[in-house]
Scaffold this motif. Structure first.
Motif, PDB file in Angstrom:
ATOM      1  N   ARG A 299      15.202   5.999  -0.199  1.00  0.00           N
ATOM      2  CA  ARG A 299      14.091   6.490  -1.018  1.00  0.00           C
ATOM      3  C   ARG A 299      13.228   5.373  -1.595  1.00  0.00           C
ATOM      4  N   GLU A 300      13.710   4.127  -1.592  1.00  0.00           N
ATOM      5  CA  GLU A 300      12.982   3.045  -2.263  1.00  0.00           C
ATOM      6  C   GLU A 300      11.590   2.819  -1.687  1.00  0.00           C
ATOM      7  N   PRO A 301      11.399   2.815  -0.354  1.00  0.00           N
ATOM      8  CA  PRO A 301      10.030   2.665   0.160  1.00  0.00           C
ATOM      9  C   PRO A 301       9.108   3.791  -0.300  1.00  0.00           C
ATOM     10  N   LEU A 302       9.618   5.019  -0.345  1.00  0.00           N
ATOM     11  CA  LEU A 302       8.802   6.144  -0.797  1.00  0.00           C
ATOM     12  C   LEU A 302       8.427   5.985  -2.266  1.00  0.00           C
ATOM     13  N   LEU A 303       9.389   5.604  -3.116  1.00  0.00           N
ATOM     14  CA  LEU A 303       9.090   5.415  -4.530  1.00  0.00           C
ATOM     15  C   LEU A 303       8.042   4.319  -4.719  1.00  0.00           C
ATOM     16  N   ALA A 304       8.141   3.254  -3.930  1.00  0.00           N
ATOM     17  CA  ALA A 304       7.146   2.185  -4.015  1.00  0.00           C
ATOM     18  C   ALA A 304       5.772   2.688  -3.589  1.00  0.00           C
ATOM     19  N   ALA A 305       5.747   3.520  -2.544  1.00  0.00           N
ATOM     20  CA  ALA A 305       4.473   4.073  -2.072  1.00  0.00           C
ATOM     21  C   ALA A 305       3.856   5.001  -3.117  1.00  0.00           C
ATOM     22  N   LEU A 306       4.681   5.792  -3.775  1.00  0.00           N
ATOM     23  CA  LEU A 306       4.174   6.685  -4.825  1.00  0.00           C
ATOM     24  C   LEU A 306       3.650   5.873  -6.004  1.00  0.00           C
ATOM     25  N   GLN A 307       4.359   4.814  -6.360  1.00  0.00           N
ATOM     26  CA  GLN A 307       3.898   3.952  -7.452  1.00  0.00           C
ATOM     27  C   GLN A 307       2.571   3.291  -7.082  1.00  0.00           C
ATOM     28  N   GLU A 308       2.444   2.887  -5.824  1.00  0.00           N
ATOM     29  CA  GLU A 308       1.213   2.262  -5.353  1.00  0.00           C
ATOM     30  C   GLU A 308       0.060   3.261  -5.349  1.00  0.00           C
ATOM     31  N   ALA A 309       0.349   4.512  -4.981  1.00  0.00           N
ATOM     32  CA  ALA A 309      -0.696   5.530  -4.885  1.00  0.00           C
ATOM     33  C   ALA A 309      -1.142   6.047  -6.241  1.00  0.00           C
ATOM     34  N   TYR A 310      -0.211   6.177  -7.185  1.00  0.00           N
ATOM     35  CA  TYR A 310      -0.526   6.848  -8.442  1.00  0.00           C
ATOM     36  C   TYR A 310      -0.497   5.929  -9.660  1.00  0.00           C
ATOM     37  N   GLY A 311       0.025   4.714  -9.524  1.00  0.00           N
ATOM     38  CA  GLY A 311      -0.014   3.759 -10.624  1.00  0.00           C
ATOM     39  C   GLY A 311       0.605   4.285 -11.899  1.00  0.00           C
ATOM     40  N   ASP A 312      -0.147   4.219 -13.001  1.00  0.00           N
ATOM     41  CA  ASP A 312       0.393   4.659 -14.287  1.00  0.00           C
ATOM     42  C   ASP A 312       0.430   6.177 -14.438  1.00  0.00           C
ATOM     43  N   LYS A 313       0.092   6.885 -13.353  1.00  0.00           N
ATOM     44  CA  LYS A 313       0.219   8.343 -13.343  1.00  0.00           C
ATOM     45  C   LYS A 313       1.588   8.777 -12.794  1.00  0.00           C
ATOM     46  N   PHE A 314       2.442   7.792 -12.520  1.00  0.00           N
ATOM     47  CA  PHE A 314       3.760   8.040 -11.943  1.00  0.00           C
ATOM     48  C   PHE A 314       4.796   7.313 -12.797  1.00  0.00           C
TER      49      PHE A 314
END
Length: 470
Positions: free
Chosen positions: A166-181
């Motif tokens: 799951r770590e790559p996905l979590l990183a991608a979500l953090q990259e996509a949504y920033g402080d909204k995640f």
């Protein structure tokens, strides 16, 4: 900090996938009722509920929807009506988000589980590739996942997502949504046993290893999920209106001790629920259309941004503040399966390679391949799908012999013991084991007042006891 309702979050938290809805509800419901084939159904979805043309094409590409089967067509229509036109909230964006990021994991060779929990009962999830179990084939009810009655009780969709990595996905979500995640925090609170030990230590001078307090604690079972400890001890009414007696009515040993020591009783109830430590939730994350801190207080915990509000069945303050929750779970078994699939592909002559990828500033090494991570090439030329494997009797023979190591949910000593006793011979019987080996059935008695539900199932399944019908 200000309050924004969940409906607003659902409408706008993923601008890449979600467009604004502009259709009146009555017109939409009429359109759903008149849709009788694939093109009409998707035309309504595109016009009124934000499904773009390429999304409909993606469902066709996945190829699971049986457009000519009236059972599938009627089920999909009913599900979409509940999801999008329930009179409360439109959950279409929630499903589009899951579809988008499930596709991302497939494109990056990250294996997902077939389906976990009640979400496996959704045909829409299945045809969109969010889950991988056909709910009609396996007779799984959609209403357990979502219904008008559940929505009225504020029981919204909640799909747990099991991943091999799951770590790559979590990183991608953090990259996509920033402080909204942000990740959800957990508060390790004082429960009944720990509060009782603390009260006895302060008032009676008993340390935590004193046999007297340990004997008292042995009489106290685990508080049922979704029930706070005070209600568990004193009694409560559940959401269906059922009255549950307090544990103190049944546990006379504990009840008499507290009556003889009123100061301990007073301190016990004062301590229940007080946070003892703060940590990061194992799987829960929140996404919003605005910075998380605008809706709920946040904190920095060892370099991770977490919500100070938690999410529990009894106290879901973060969701009440309008945040949308997703659960991402890392399952080691899926990692093992992924490695095995790539080894099989490589041995069959297909290319498999390692590729480094930087996501949100983090470096990951992904194992990619000429074939999808779900494809298993066979020596006889067949190409099997990991989500649609043929039933092999030898698998059930091995499980019945206790070979459950690395089999998710069956590999504990307790589950292995019951698997050997039940001797499963089908996928349905495996699901029976998972349902039966848990606190309720293990303790609940059948009509004779002596046999538990689990023991009765074992006896009847193996022919030791006659099966009777009421």
């Amino acid at each position: 900090m200000h309050h924004v309702d969940l409906g607003h979050r659902l409408q706008h938290f993923d601008a890449e996938v979600v467009d604004a809805a502009d259709a009146r509800r009555g017109e939409v419901q009429l359109a759903w009722s008149r849709a009788r084939d694939r093109d009409q159904l998707f035309d309504v979805f595109r016009r009124h509920r934000r499904m773009h043309q390429h999304d409909a094409g993606q469902i066709d590409q996945i190829g699971r929807m049986k457009w000519d089967d009236p059972v599938y067509m009627d089920r999909l229509q009913k599900e979409i009506a509940v999801i999008c036109d329930n009179g409360d909230l439109d959950f279409g964006p929630y499903f589009m988000f899951l579809w988008k990021w499930n596709k991302w994991t497939r494109d990056h060779s990250i294996l997902s589980a077939p389906g976990r929990g009640s979400g496996a009962g959704s045909l829409l999830c299945y045809v969109m590739g969010i889950t991988h179990l056909d709910p009609i084939k396996w007779n799984l009810p959609f209403e357990r996942f979502l219904s008008a009655a559940r929505i009225a009780r504020k029981k919204y969709p909640d799909i747990d997502w099991d991943l091999g990595d799951r770590e790559p996905l979590l990183a991608a979500l953090q990259e996509a949504y920033g402080d909204k995640f942000a990740q959800c925090s957990t508060h390790q609170v004082l429960k009944v046993k720990s509060a009782l030990k603390d009260a006895c230590r302060v008032i009676l001078g008993w340390n935590s290893n004193d046999p007297r307090v340990n004997d008292l604690c042995k009489t106290i079972p685990i508080t049922p999920m979704g029930v706070n400890d005070r209600d568990f001890l004193l009694g409560y009414k559940d959401q269906e209106g059922n009255i549950h007696n307090g544990h103190l009515m049944e546990n006379t040993v504990l009840d008499n001790f507290l009556k003889e020591n009123p100061k301990i009783q007073e301190m016990l109830f004062s301590l229940l629920g007080i946070p003892r430590a703060v940590g990061r939730h194992a799987s829960a994350y929140f996404i919003s259309n605005a910075p998380i801190w605008e809706s709920v207080p946040t904190a920095n915990l060892n370099g991770y941004t977490v919500t100070q509000y938690t999410t529990t069945a009894a106290n879901n303050w973060a969701e009440k503040a309008g945040l949308v929750k997703f659960d991402f779970l890392r399952i080691n078994t899926l990692s093992f399966i992924s490695s095995c699939i790539r080894l099989v592909q490589e041995s069959a002559g297909y290319k498999v390679w390692k590729e480094k990828k930087t996501i949100n500033g983090e470096d990951f090494e992904l194992t990619l391949g000429e074939l999808p991570i779900t494809a298993i090439p066979m020596k006889d030329g067949r190409m099997l799908d990991i989500y649609d494997l043929p039933i092999e009797p030898t698998v059930f023979e091995d499980l019945s012999a206790g070979k459950t190591e690395s089999v998710f949910q069956l590999n504990s000593a307790l589950m292995t013991g019951f698997t050997v006793r039940i001797k499963p011979s089908s996928l349905k019987e495996l699901s029976d084991i998972v349902a039966l080996v848990r606190p309720g059935p293990l303790e609940a008695l059948i009509e004779d007042g002596k046999t538990t539900m689990t023991e009765a199932y074992i006896a009847r399944k193996n022919g030791y006891q006659e099966v009777t019908y009421a």
